[in-house]
Enzyme design. Structure first.
Site, mmCIF file in Angstrom:
data_model
loop_
_atom_site.group_PDB
_atom_site.id
_atom_site.type_symbol
_atom_site.label_atom_id
_atom_site.label_comp_id
_atom_site.label_asym_id
_atom_site.label_seq_id
_atom_site.Cartn_x
_atom_site.Cartn_y
_atom_site.Cartn_z
ATOM 1 C CG HIS A 3 -24.778 -75.230 -22.247
ATOM 2 N ND1 HIS A 3 -25.297 -73.980 -21.964
ATOM 3 C CD2 HIS A 3 -23.901 -75.503 -21.246
ATOM 4 C CE1 HIS A 3 -24.762 -73.520 -20.840
ATOM 5 N NE2 HIS A 3 -23.918 -74.421 -20.383
ATOM 6 C CG HIS A 31 -19.457 -68.169 -15.449
ATOM 7 N ND1 HIS A 31 -18.365 -68.736 -16.077
ATOM 8 C CD2 HIS A 31 -20.549 -68.795 -15.958
ATOM 9 C CE1 HIS A 31 -18.774 -69.672 -16.927
ATOM 10 N NE2 HIS A 31 -20.090 -69.716 -16.865
ATOM 11 C CE1 TYR A 39 -16.136 -72.947 -21.120
ATOM 12 C CE2 TYR A 39 -16.354 -71.555 -19.187
ATOM 13 C CZ TYR A 39 -16.921 -72.305 -20.187
ATOM 14 O OH TYR A 39 -18.280 -72.427 -20.268
ATOM 15 C CE LYS A 73 -27.983 -71.297 -15.287
ATOM 16 N NZ LYS A 73 -27.127 -72.454 -14.922
#
Length: 304
Positions: A250, A276, A285, A182
């Protein structure tokens, strides 16, 4: 209805996003939809086409009316927060170019919502998926393809779009794969022997020629494999195994991160592996892992 001037401004804003931030097609579509819906509401609410001049004069009461209408239509707080974020982004860009203060828009607070924690699969369930996914197809090469895709999601933590973006020049898979995620963010991902073997097996069975710049993963008709096909295959697999609806492609990426963390993986290293931008995203997480530990504690401790 959106005025031509507002439509042109929106398209220029989206082009800016693509050029400078390299946002995905899905993100562009979401921005277009959210900002268009906002302008359409303002057209109805104020009873006139919203050209650039009226858009500059949006006030706090107008914004409150839009938020109230969205809530009354049943839009979830998370979705409304996303819409507001898109509108604010558009107004920041527009204000810089048109020279006005977008205070009324930027001052609006997003509704509070409880962030959803990732819902990973248990380790044995993830392994069962890998063993069962190839059974969903009657053609050996298709089954091998699906195993290769799923192995990349769980074994390397790739997003489904990242796996499907692999080209012929990426195979045979190296020990470390360079992934563009991304926002054009690059990261290096170690490739497990199992993922390399699954890819080689798929390539050996595939009836489609692999070209350097062509998609590695192909559909039955030879075109690039779509994410929807992978999602459908995963749906069939989870139904066969009796897994919950949260067991999606996902979720395998979430499982990758959660299982690494459970095994003692470093949080910042996992952040790098997932791509990330913010450590706070990865920290979700730790909450998943803590929830799992508390579940075990409450179930097994004599004093629980």
């Amino acid at each position: 209805m959106i005025s031509p001037a507002a439509q042109e401004a929106l398209e220029r804003f989206l082009a800016h996003k693509v050029a400078l931030e390299n946002v995905s097609d899905n993100t562009v579509a979401a921005y277009r939809r959210d900002v268009s819906d906002f302008i359409t509401f303002m057209t109805m609410h104020r009873g006139e086409p919203q050209g650039l001049a009226p858009l500059k004069d949006i006030g706090v009461p107008d914004m409150r009316s839009w938020m109230a209408q969205a809530r009354s239509s049943g839009i979830a707080p998370r979705s409304l927060a996303r819409k507001l974020s898109a509108v604010k982004s558009f107004y920041r860009w527009l204000a810089e170019r048109e020279g006005f203060e977008p205070t009324a828009v930027l001052a609006m607070r997003a509704p509070k919502f409880q962030a959803k924690l990732p819902r990973p699969l248990a380790e044995d369930a993830a392994l069962q998926v890998l063993e069962t996914v190839e059974l969903q197809s009657q053609e050996d090469w298709v089954g091998a393809r699906d195993v290769a895709v799923i192995t990349l999601l769980y074994g390397c933590g790739l997003r489904i779009s990242e796996a499907l973006d692999l080209k012929g020049k990426d195979v045979p898979l190296p020990e470390t794969l360079r992934i563009v995620g991304k926002g054009g963010k690059e990261r290096l991902v170690p490739v497990l022997d199992a993922a390399r073997a699954a890819m080689e097996h798929y390539i050996s069975l595939s009836p489609h020629m692999v070209t350097e710049d062509g998609a590695v993963f192909r559909g039955v008709r030879g075109g690039p494999l779509s994410a929807r096909v992978v999602q459908k295959t995963m749906q069939q697999t989870r139904q066969q195994l009796g897994l919950p609806a949260s067991a999606t492609p996902h979720a395998l990426r979430h499982s990758f991160a959660t299982h690494l963390l459970s095994a003692g993986g470093d949080l910042r290293a996992i952040q790098e592996l997932l791509g990330h931008a913010s450590l706070s995203t990865t920290q979700a997480y730790t909450q998943v892992d803590t929830a799992r530990l508390m579940e075990v504690y409450n179930r097994t401790h004599p004093k629980a």
